[in-house]
Write an enzyme that holds these catalytic residues in place. Structure first.
Site, PDB file in Angstrom:
ATOM      1  CD  GLU A 200      -3.158  -0.850   2.062  1.00  0.00           C
ATOM      2  OE1 GLU A 200      -3.266   0.236   2.661  1.00  0.00           O
ATOM      3  OE2 GLU A 200      -3.993  -1.765   2.173  1.00  0.00           O
TER       4      GLU A 200
ATOM      5  CD  GLU B  33      -3.086  -6.025   4.161  1.00  0.00           C
ATOM      6  OE1 GLU B  33      -3.921  -5.197   4.583  1.00  0.00           O
ATOM      7  OE2 GLU B  33      -1.850  -5.836   4.214  1.00  0.00           O
TER       8      GLU B  33
END
Ligand SMILES: N#[N+]C[C@@H]1[C@@H](O)[C@H](O)[C@@H](O)[C@@H]2O[C@H]12
Length: 450
Positions: A168, A355
């Site tokens: 991220e 995720e």
């Protein structure tokens, strides 16, 4: 059996994800150097309740017992990250042998348990000594990251096949350098955009470095948070706001990596705040990768908001939705929609959901168990959407739940529990939650069909 609708191809892998700073602890042990999160947590007011990752889940000492739980669950794979300053206390130069020994032992234990290691090199815990030299704002850090990545690959790639550079990166750039709510806590739009570019550059340099040194058959990639974006209303202003959010948070990474250029609308929107970019740098950033990891938890509904000086919008929270403890709307179709978009708009060899999961308030019941039915329902509904994507021919190769353990949730400290395994922090006792037992049954069902 309830799992018939969740039958996946034989080669599909199921795993669980974590990150070094969120689970390891041992923050000052065995020669580890400071990370920016060690520093950030010590700044008053930064972290809820003054929590830190000093001990976290004590995974640094308990990993062998945790791997026994993973094996009993039947995990195919375990995603973890390397603490860069645990191996290179100063970020470059001298290696901390005890730090390298830890990751060698972790990988050996995973392989002995027939669990595939899935590795991330940067899950936000940048060495403080590099931050002191500008951190991601300094392009030299991109070169240091490539050197660190090469070193880890040289030492582990005989046993680790899946390598991702950043986790991220948008969070590092926006939360860490624009909003200031994550380490290093800066608030500068132009800086945040430069960090976006430097992170992309670091990614490309690292992939090139690992390809030169890693073992044959390795797969290299990155983990990006990608959401479906919806306008709050049919107004053109909300449509444009949603497009800007998608542009900055997703396409400013996806496009340079997979298309070799930044989105024109973003370059135009940010104007002179957008960094100088060379063709040579874009060539490095778009070094082909073998896989893309996706973090996707919910959809984002955006309404125009001129008061937001950065990107001109804010999230709209529909009243008729159910929400997790993160105040994220529950919308399982987000996985199918994101995977469909990626499959249509980009040429990506393999996709993994790295995720997906939910925070809910968990308690240990008098029977000593954690009856987290909402998390089981969340996982079931989202894994069904992953199955839907596979049935549509999308090249999704795996699903990893966030997270294996309850852990340090960044600025929210330990107030949010995402784990399928409960952690009683005062005693570090682990309790497999009902959702973990359900996930284990799902894995065993699919493994029985292989
Ligand atoms: N918040 N939240 C949960 C989870 C966070 O704990 C991870 O470290 C990130 O990769 C991503 O934001 C997702």
């Amino acid at each position: 059996m309830e799992f018939k609708s969740l039958k996946f191809p034989k080669e599909f892998i199921f795993g669980a994800s974590t990150a070094a700073y969120q689970i390891e602890g041992g923050a000052y042990e065995d020669g580890k150097g400071l990370s920016i999160w060690d520093t950030f947590c010590k700044q008053p007011g930064r972290i809820l309740n003054g929590d830190t990752g000093d001990e976290a889940c004590d995974f640094y000492h308990r990993y062998k017992d945790d791997i026994k739980i993973m094996k009993e669950m039947g995990l195919d794979s375990f995603r973890f990250s390397i603490s860069w300053p645990r191996v290179f206390p100063e970020g470059t130069g001298k290696v901390n042998q005890k730090g390298l020994d830890f990751y060698n032992s972790l990988v050996d234990e995973l392989r002995a348990a027939s669990i595939e290691p899935y590795l991330t090199l940067n899950h936000w815990d940048m060495p403080q000594s590099l931050q002191d030299q500008g951190g991601w704002l300094n392009k030299d850090t991109a070169k240091h990251f490539a050197d660190y990545s090469r070193f880890m690959c040289e030492n582990l790639s005989d046993r680790v096949k899946f390598w991702t550079t950043h986790n991220e990166p948008h969070c590092v750039a926006s939360a860490g350098h624009v909003a200031g709510i994550f380490a290093p806590g800066h608030k500068d739009i132009k800086e945040g955009l430069q960090v976006t570019h430097n992170l992309n550059l670091a990614h490309g340099l690292a992939v090139q470095a690992m390809r030169q040194s890693g073992s044959a058959g390795n797969k290299y990639g990155i983990v990006l948070a990608v959401f479906p974006y919806y306008p709050a209303t049919a107004s053109i202003h909300d449509h444009r706001a949603a497009q800007r959010w998608d542009g900055y948070f997703s396409r400013c990474f996806l496009d340079p990596i997979f298309k070799g250029s930044y989105p024109e609308d973003m370059v135009e929107y940010f104007g002179d705040k957008f960094p100088e970019v060379t063709e040579q740098e874009l060539s490095v950033i778009s070094e082909p990768i073998d896989m893309l990891g996706i973090n996707c938890y919910f959809r984002r509904i955006i309404e125009n908001d001129p008061k937001n000086a950065f990107i001109g919008g804010r999230e709209f929270k529909p009243r008729d939705a159910a929400y997790t403890q993160m105040d994220w709307p529950i919308y399982p179709e987000c996985l199918f929609e994101v995977l469909s978009m990626l499959d249509k708009d980009y040429d990506i060899p393999e996709l993994y959901i790295i995720e997906n999961g939910a925070a809910f308030h968990d308690e240990v019941s008098p029977d000593g168990k954690v009856h987290d039915a909402r998390r089981t329902r969340y996982l079931h509904a989202h894994i069904e959407q992953a199955k839907r994507a596979v049935e549509q021919g999308i090249n999704l190769k795996g699903y990893f739940v966030w997270s294996f353990l309850d852990n340090f949730e960044w600025a929210l400290g330990y107030s949010r529990r995402f784990g399928i395994v409960y952690v009683d922090y005062p005693t570090q006792k682990r309790i497999v939650k009902d959702s973990g037992k359900w996930y284990s049954e799902l894995l065993r069902y699919n493994q029985s069909l292989r």
